[in-house]
Enzyme design. Sequence first.
Site, PDB file in Angstrom:
ATOM      1  CD  GLU A 124      -3.005  -1.203   0.294  1.00  0.00           C
ATOM      2  OE1 GLU A 124      -2.990  -0.357  -0.624  1.00  0.00           O
ATOM      3  OE2 GLU A 124      -3.862  -2.097   0.394  1.00  0.00           O
ATOM      4  CG  HIS A 147      -4.442  -0.137   5.570  1.00  0.00           C
ATOM      5  ND1 HIS A 147      -5.789   0.050   5.365  1.00  0.00           N
ATOM      6  CD2 HIS A 147      -4.156  -1.358   5.039  1.00  0.00           C
ATOM      7  CE1 HIS A 147      -6.292  -0.999   4.735  1.00  0.00           C
ATOM      8  NE2 HIS A 147      -5.327  -1.868   4.531  1.00  0.00           N
ATOM      9  CG  HIS A 149      -7.765  -5.399   7.050  1.00  0.00           C
ATOM     10  ND1 HIS A 149      -7.304  -6.553   6.440  1.00  0.00           N
ATOM     11  CD2 HIS A 149      -7.268  -4.375   6.309  1.00  0.00           C
ATOM     12  CE1 HIS A 149      -6.560  -6.242   5.389  1.00  0.00           C
ATOM     13  NE2 HIS A 149      -6.517  -4.920   5.298  1.00  0.00           N
ATOM     14  CG  HIS A 219      -9.369  -3.320   2.109  1.00  0.00           C
ATOM     15  ND1 HIS A 219      -8.582  -3.458   0.997  1.00  0.00           N
ATOM     16  CD2 HIS A 219      -8.508  -3.440   3.160  1.00  0.00           C
ATOM     17  CE1 HIS A 219      -7.331  -3.662   1.347  1.00  0.00           C
ATOM     18  NE2 HIS A 219      -7.264  -3.649   2.662  1.00  0.00           N
TER      19      HIS A 219
HETATM   20  P1  13P Z   1       0.944  -5.518   3.022  1.00  0.00           P
HETATM   21  O1  13P Z   1       1.290  -6.810   3.675  1.00  0.00           O
HETATM   22  O2  13P Z   1       1.571  -5.365   1.657  1.00  0.00           O
HETATM   23  O3  13P Z   1       1.279  -4.346   3.928  1.00  0.00           O
HETATM   24  O4  13P Z   1      -0.628  -5.489   2.754  1.00  0.00           O
HETATM   25  C1  13P Z   1      -1.544  -5.670   3.798  1.00  0.00           C
HETATM   26  C2  13P Z   1      -2.844  -5.020   3.501  1.00  0.00           C
HETATM   27  O5  13P Z   1      -3.594  -4.762   4.420  1.00  0.00           O
HETATM   28  C3  13P Z   1      -3.198  -4.694   2.098  1.00  0.00           C
HETATM   29  O6  13P Z   1      -4.299  -3.823   2.053  1.00  0.00           O
HETATM   30 ZN    ZN Z   2      -5.554  -3.835   3.786  1.00  0.00          ZN
END
Ligand code: 13P
Ligand code: ZN
Length: 275
Positions: A124, A147, A149, A219
Amino acid sequence: MDFRNLNEDIFRVAGEMSEVASYLWQKGWAERNAGNMSVNISEFITPENAAAIANDNPPFYSLPLSLPALAGNYFLVTGTGKRMRDIARDFDHNAILIRVSDDGNGYLLIKYDPSQPNLMPTSELPSHLSIHEQLVTEGKRERTVVHTHPNELVSLTHIRDYCDQEALNNLLWGMHPETMVVVPEGAGFVPYLLTGSLEIAEATLQKFKHHQVVVWEKHGCFAIGKDVFEAFDLIDTLAKSALIYFQCRTAGYQPEGLTQEQLADLKVLSEKFKS
Ligand code: 13P
Ligand code: ZN
C-alpha cells in the site's frame, strides 16, 4: 538491521509503531499480514545520521507517482506480507527505512537486510506516500499513516445503506457521544477499488483533504495522526461506535441513537476542544 541505533527519536518512533502493531493484533484487526504503517521521520535525520546510514549503492525502486514534496524524505514503513504480531515483537526484521529519491519518482532502501531479499515496503506504499505528500504540501502536522482491517467498520460496509458517507457517519456519531467529539468531520468513504492500486490511492487522497480517517468499502480503513497513537485512537473510536450498533442488533434491538439536537451540542463541544 538495527533501526534503534540511529538516534533516540527514531528509537522512540519504532517503539511506538511496535506498540500500535500489538494493539492492532490484539483488537483482531490484523489477520495474517493485514494492515501497514508509515511514519515520516525526516525531521529526526540529522546530517550526521544521514551520513552514518548512507549505503554506497542503496537499491532504488521507481514508483508510478511523482512525490516532489517528499524528495529526500525518510520513512519507517512496515514490510509487505509481515504480520503485525511479528512487527510488535521484532520491528527491525519486519520494517524498513526508506528515503524518497531526490527526483521524487521512487525510493531507496536505506536500512535493509541483504539476507532478507523479501523484506520490501508495504504493497500500500502508493496510498501511504500519496497521503504523506499531501500532508507535507499542505503544511499539516500529521506525520503518520495507519491502515488496518477493523471488523466492525468492514462489517458496516457490507450493508448497502451504509456505503454512503453521510449515512455511515450519522450512524457512527449516533452510537456514542465521544465519536462526534473525537471525529467531528466524520470518516471519508471510498467505494470498493482494487487494493494497492493507484485508483484507490487517488480516491483516498481526495478524502484526506477533509477527513482524518477514510473507510474503504469491504476492506478496512486508513487514518492519519501526529503519531501512530493518534491515528489508532481515531479508528478505535469509530470501531467502538460500529460495535455498539452491532451489539444492539445482536440483542434483537434497533439502537435508538443520539438525537440530532444532542449531536449538534456535541459538535459545538468538539469545536471548543479544537480551539
Ligand atoms: P501488506 O502486507 O503489503 O502491507 O498489505 C496488507 C494489507 O492490508 C493490504 O491492504
Ligand atoms: Zn488492507
